[in-house]
Design a protein around this motif. Structure first.
Motif, PDB file in Angstrom:
ATOM      1  N   GLY A  25       0.819  -1.201   0.000  1.00  0.00           N
ATOM      2  CA  GLY A  25       0.000   0.000   0.000  1.00  0.00           C
ATOM      3  C   GLY A  25       0.862   1.263   0.000  1.00  0.00           C
ATOM      4  O   GLY A  25       2.099   1.214  -0.091  1.00  0.00           O
ATOM      5  N   ALA A  26       0.211   2.424   0.136  1.00  0.00           N
ATOM      6  CA  ALA A  26       0.922   3.721   0.108  1.00  0.00           C
ATOM      7  C   ALA A  26       1.534   4.031   1.464  1.00  0.00           C
ATOM      8  O   ALA A  26       0.888   3.880   2.502  1.00  0.00           O
ATOM      9  N   PRO A  27       2.805   4.491   1.501  1.00  0.00           N
ATOM     10  CA  PRO A  27       3.393   4.966   2.756  1.00  0.00           C
ATOM     11  C   PRO A  27       2.577   6.134   3.323  1.00  0.00           C
ATOM     12  O   PRO A  27       1.864   6.839   2.602  1.00  0.00           O
ATOM     13  N   ARG A  28       2.756   6.377   4.626  1.00  0.00           N
ATOM     14  CA  ARG A  28       1.944   7.394   5.305  1.00  0.00           C
ATOM     15  C   ARG A  28       2.822   8.444   5.986  1.00  0.00           C
ATOM     16  O   ARG A  28       3.997   8.222   6.233  1.00  0.00           O
ATOM     17  N   SER A  29       2.174   9.614   6.248  1.00  0.00           N
ATOM     18  CA  SER A  29       2.771  10.683   7.097  1.00  0.00           C
ATOM     19  C   SER A  29       4.156  11.089   6.615  1.00  0.00           C
ATOM     20  O   SER A  29       5.147  11.050   7.364  1.00  0.00           O
ATOM     21  N   VAL A  30       4.252  11.542   5.392  1.00  0.00           N
ATOM     22  CA  VAL A  30       5.539  11.946   4.828  1.00  0.00           C
ATOM     23  C   VAL A  30       5.889  13.350   5.328  1.00  0.00           C
ATOM     24  O   VAL A  30       5.090  14.288   5.212  1.00  0.00           O
ATOM     25  N   THR A  31       7.079  13.487   5.895  1.00  0.00           N
ATOM     26  CA  THR A  31       7.575  14.799   6.321  1.00  0.00           C
ATOM     27  C   THR A  31       8.862  15.105   5.584  1.00  0.00           C
ATOM     28  O   THR A  31       9.548  14.198   5.106  1.00  0.00           O
ATOM     29  N   ALA A  32       9.212  16.407   5.498  1.00  0.00           N
ATOM     30  CA  ALA A  32      10.400  16.805   4.753  1.00  0.00           C
ATOM     31  C   ALA A  32      11.060  17.977   5.449  1.00  0.00           C
ATOM     32  O   ALA A  32      10.396  18.937   5.836  1.00  0.00           O
ATOM     33  N   THR A  33      12.374  17.914   5.630  1.00  0.00           N
ATOM     34  CA  THR A  33      13.161  18.982   6.246  1.00  0.00           C
ATOM     35  C   THR A  33      14.212  19.434   5.257  1.00  0.00           C
ATOM     36  O   THR A  33      15.011  18.624   4.774  1.00  0.00           O
ATOM     37  N   PRO A  34      14.262  20.758   4.893  1.00  0.00           N
ATOM     38  CA  PRO A  34      15.190  21.217   3.862  1.00  0.00           C
ATOM     39  C   PRO A  34      16.608  21.337   4.387  1.00  0.00           C
ATOM     40  O   PRO A  34      16.861  21.547   5.571  1.00  0.00           O
ATOM     41  N   GLY A  35      17.561  21.220   3.486  1.00  0.00           N
ATOM     42  CA  GLY A  35      18.966  21.437   3.751  1.00  0.00           C
ATOM     43  C   GLY A  35      19.613  22.065   2.533  1.00  0.00           C
ATOM     44  O   GLY A  35      18.929  22.565   1.635  1.00  0.00           O
ATOM     45  N   ASP A  36      20.923  22.018   2.481  1.00  0.00           N
ATOM     46  CA  ASP A  36      21.680  22.595   1.366  1.00  0.00           C
ATOM     47  C   ASP A  36      21.638  21.629   0.182  1.00  0.00           C
ATOM     48  O   ASP A  36      22.286  20.579   0.196  1.00  0.00           O
ATOM     49  N   THR A  37      20.857  21.940  -0.847  1.00  0.00           N
ATOM     50  CA  THR A  37      20.611  21.126  -2.059  1.00  0.00           C
ATOM     51  C   THR A  37      20.050  19.760  -1.712  1.00  0.00           C
ATOM     52  O   THR A  37      20.178  18.814  -2.496  1.00  0.00           O
ATOM     53  N   LEU A  38      19.390  19.637  -0.600  1.00  0.00           N
ATOM     54  CA  LEU A  38      18.843  18.351  -0.193  1.00  0.00           C
ATOM     55  C   LEU A  38      17.616  18.559   0.679  1.00  0.00           C
ATOM     56  O   LEU A  38      17.347  19.657   1.174  1.00  0.00           O
ATOM     57  N   VAL A  39      16.887  17.454   0.814  1.00  0.00           N
ATOM     58  CA  VAL A  39      15.748  17.408   1.718  1.00  0.00           C
ATOM     59  C   VAL A  39      15.820  16.080   2.457  1.00  0.00           C
ATOM     60  O   VAL A  39      15.992  15.019   1.841  1.00  0.00           O
ATOM     61  N   THR A  40      15.717  16.114   3.751  1.00  0.00           N
ATOM     62  CA  THR A  40      15.642  14.891   4.546  1.00  0.00           C
ATOM     63  C   THR A  40      14.180  14.595   4.810  1.00  0.00           C
ATOM     64  O   THR A  40      13.458  15.444   5.338  1.00  0.00           O
ATOM     65  N   THR A  41      13.767  13.374   4.397  1.00  0.00           N
ATOM     66  CA  THR A  41      12.362  13.019   4.514  1.00  0.00           C
ATOM     67  C   THR A  41      12.218  11.742   5.322  1.00  0.00           C
ATOM     68  O   THR A  41      13.125  10.897   5.373  1.00  0.00           O
ATOM     69  N   SER A  42      11.092  11.624   5.976  1.00  0.00           N
ATOM     70  CA  SER A  42      10.781  10.408   6.718  1.00  0.00           C
ATOM     71  C   SER A  42       9.301  10.124   6.558  1.00  0.00           C
ATOM     72  O   SER A  42       8.517  11.026   6.209  1.00  0.00           O
ATOM     73  N   TRP A  43       8.904   8.872   6.828  1.00  0.00           N
ATOM     74  CA  TRP A  43       7.520   8.460   6.639  1.00  0.00           C
ATOM     75  C   TRP A  43       7.236   7.233   7.469  1.00  0.00           C
ATOM     76  O   TRP A  43       8.145   6.629   8.042  1.00  0.00           O
ATOM     77  N   SER A  44       5.996   6.834   7.479  1.00  0.00           N
ATOM     78  CA  SER A  44       5.586   5.588   8.129  1.00  0.00           C
ATOM     79  C   SER A  44       5.314   4.537   7.058  1.00  0.00           C
ATOM     80  O   SER A  44       4.829   4.845   5.955  1.00  0.00           O
ATOM     81  N   ALA A  45       5.631   3.270   7.386  1.00  0.00           N
ATOM     82  CA  ALA A  45       5.423   2.183   6.426  1.00  0.00           C
ATOM     83  C   ALA A  45       3.941   2.020   6.118  1.00  0.00           C
ATOM     84  O   ALA A  45       3.075   2.405   6.919  1.00  0.00           O
ATOM     85  N   PRO A  46       3.601   1.466   4.973  1.00  0.00           N
ATOM     86  CA  PRO A  46       2.188   1.236   4.641  1.00  0.00           C
ATOM     87  C   PRO A  46       1.548   0.292   5.645  1.00  0.00           C
ATOM     88  O   PRO A  46       2.207  -0.544   6.265  1.00  0.00           O
ATOM     89  N   GLU A  47       0.282   0.460   5.829  1.00  0.00           N
ATOM     90  CA  GLU A  47      -0.433  -0.492   6.670  1.00  0.00           C
ATOM     91  C   GLU A  47      -0.448  -1.889   6.048  1.00  0.00           C
ATOM     92  O   GLU A  47      -0.499  -2.892   6.739  1.00  0.00           O
TER      93      GLU A  47
END
Length: 492
Positions: free
Chosen positions: A33-55
């Motif tokens: 299924g689709a991953p959940r709760s995607v967040t993103a934190t910006p940096g220098d030419t990058l973005v650090t992202t995290s999420w929860s696994a699909p149910e």
């Protein structure tokens, strides 16, 4: 009728189960299924992202995730990882992205997650360098060099002025300098500068100290004392400009001519051997480390002594009041008389009524009790001050006399005898009686009689002629009412 093969029935059964069971059941293809709760934190030419696994992992374990960066709805960059967080590199600073994540297992890639909040990779600018703060009058001129270059240009700067921990001013600039105003001279401040790019502000520079200063303001001046040939001025530096006063320059002028100039560290100066009654102008300038301040120029003053006694003081009594008159003193001290002070007190040390700032030489003092004598003192004042020796007089308010009583006229042969009783008085002596006759006796129609008289015979009248007589009493307070009578002289 055709038979449906067993294999086809199985496929149809799987489709029906997937349609009825939702995400808790494997998808028809077995993908996650689709991953959940995607967040993103910006940096220098990058973005650090995290999420929860699909149910729902699908028919087999999740092997990896695919993270895609979308710009304007199109995939700009993608990257894979095996954990539920990932740093997506190679992005463009200053561009805005949204991130979506898809899970992959042995059966393939599942649906994408809901997009993250928009995020913009950026470089945090460094602190500005070589910051200086030059003090000015209630201001500071701040300048600096830009921070080390990055691939994101600096779009502006913020200059912050603090007094201790308190922010006094926060001012923006697109230049490499700024003038900060509204400060207090003589107060120590700390100044920092921070750079900003289109996305984020950087750290503040190291603080630099500044204390605004200026030349002093104009001192407050007053006359300290004077005599017939001396003027003494005193002053106070109310605005030092934030820097200690190092001295004063004093100048005395007569018209446009400089009479005397002196430098001093005192706040009082005497000018001697001046001409009595001549107007002089005084100027004082305060000096500090920044230079000479604004001059304070005092109004014209004259050296003179205090005045003498007012001349010819008189008090005319009236009903409940005294009319005071006097003349300018013979000795004015060398300066014009500016005003007079009048003190009125009841005889025997009663309460006094004081009239300051009397500029005329006449004053009507009202509200006084009739029959009570008063002591009046008049002092003269000039630029040097109040005279020490007043003019003094005593007076008693009283009203005009009343009506003479029982006024009668007894005729005779060519004569008439006038008789009356004394007119009443309220606190003041009678001055005279005034008798008139109509028609006149010879060339005379008015007779002035002693205040002690209570009768008067008028001779030389014409028998058979009716005469009208009036009488009134006068005193210093005024004229009393008039009594009238008539008589006709007759021969016996």
């Amino acid at each position: 009728m055709h038979r449906i093969p067993l294999k086809a029935w199985c496929v149809l059964l799987l489709v029906g189960v997937a349609a009825c069971g939702g995400e808790s059941e494997p998808t028809p293809s077995g993908v996650p299924g689709a991953p959940r709760s995607v967040t993103a934190t910006p940096g220098d030419t990058l973005v650090t992202t995290s999420w929860s696994a699909p149910e729902n992992e699908g028919n087999s374990p999740i092997q990896r995730y695919v993270v895609r960066a979308l710009r304007n709805g199109a995939v700009a960059h993608s990257q894979e990882g095996t954990s539920t967080s990932l740093t997506l590199t190679g992005l463009t600073n200053g561009e805005t992205y949204t991130l979506v994540v898809a899970a992959v297992n042995a059966q393939g890639e599942g649906p994408a997650s809901a997009p993250s909040e928009a995020v913009t990779p950026r470089v945090i600018p460094g602190a500005p360098r070589e910051v200086t703060a030059t003090p000015g009058d209630r201001s500071a001129e701040v300048s600096w060099s830009p921070p080390e270059e990055t691939d994101m240009p600096v779009t502006g700067y913020t200059v912050t002025v603090r007094q201790g921990e308190t922010v006094v001013v926060a001012q923006t600039s697109t230049e490499l300098h700024a003038t900060v105003s509204g400060l207090i001279n003589g107060t120590a401040y700390q100044v920092t500068v921070a750079a900003s790019n289109a996305v984020v502000a950087g750290p503040e520079s190291a603080p630099v100290a500044v204390t605004p200063v200026s030349v002093p303001g104009a001192p407050r001046v007053w006359v300290h004392s004077r005599t017939a040939t001396v003027l003494s001025f005193a002053w106070e530096a109310e605005d030092t400009g934030g820097s200690p006063i190092t001295g004063y320059r004093v100048v005395l002028r007569q018209g446009d001519t400089v009479v005397e100039t002196a430098d001093t560290t005192e706040t009082l100066h005497r000018f001697r051997n001046l001409t009595t009654g001549t107007p002089y102008r005084f100027v004082v300038i305060a000096i500090n480390a920044q230079g000479e301040g604004a001059p304070a120029e005092f109004e014209e003053q004259r050296p003179c002594a205090i005045p003498g006694t007012p001349a010819l003081l008189q008090a005319q009594p009236q009903d409940g009041q005294l009319i005071l008159t006097w003349s300018v003193p013979a000795d004015t001290g060398g300066c014009p008389i500016a005003s007079y002070r009048v003190d009125v007190s009841e005889g025997g040390g009663g309460p006094s009524t004081r009239f300051e700032t009397i500029t005329e030489t006449r004053l009507v003092v009202t509200g006084l009790p009739n029959g009570q004598y008063h002591v009046i003192e008049v002092f003269s004042r000039n630029e040097a001050g109040l005279g020490l020796n007043p003019a003094r007089v005593q007076a008693t308010p009283y009203s005009a006399p009343g009506l003479p009583g029982s006024f009668t006229a007894t005729p005779g042969d060519g004569t008439v005898l006038l008789e009356w009783t004394r007119a009443p008085v309220d606190g003041g002596p009678l001055w005279r009686y005034v008798v008139t006759v109509e028609p006149a006796v010879g060339d005379t129609d008015t007779f002035y009689l002693s205040p002690d008289d209570v009768s008067r015979r008028l001779d030389g009248l014409v028998n058979g002629t009716t005469y009208t007589f009036t009488i009134r009493a006068d005193n210093r307070a005024g004229q009393g009412p008039t009594a009238t009578t008539q008589a006709t002289p007759m021969a016996p």
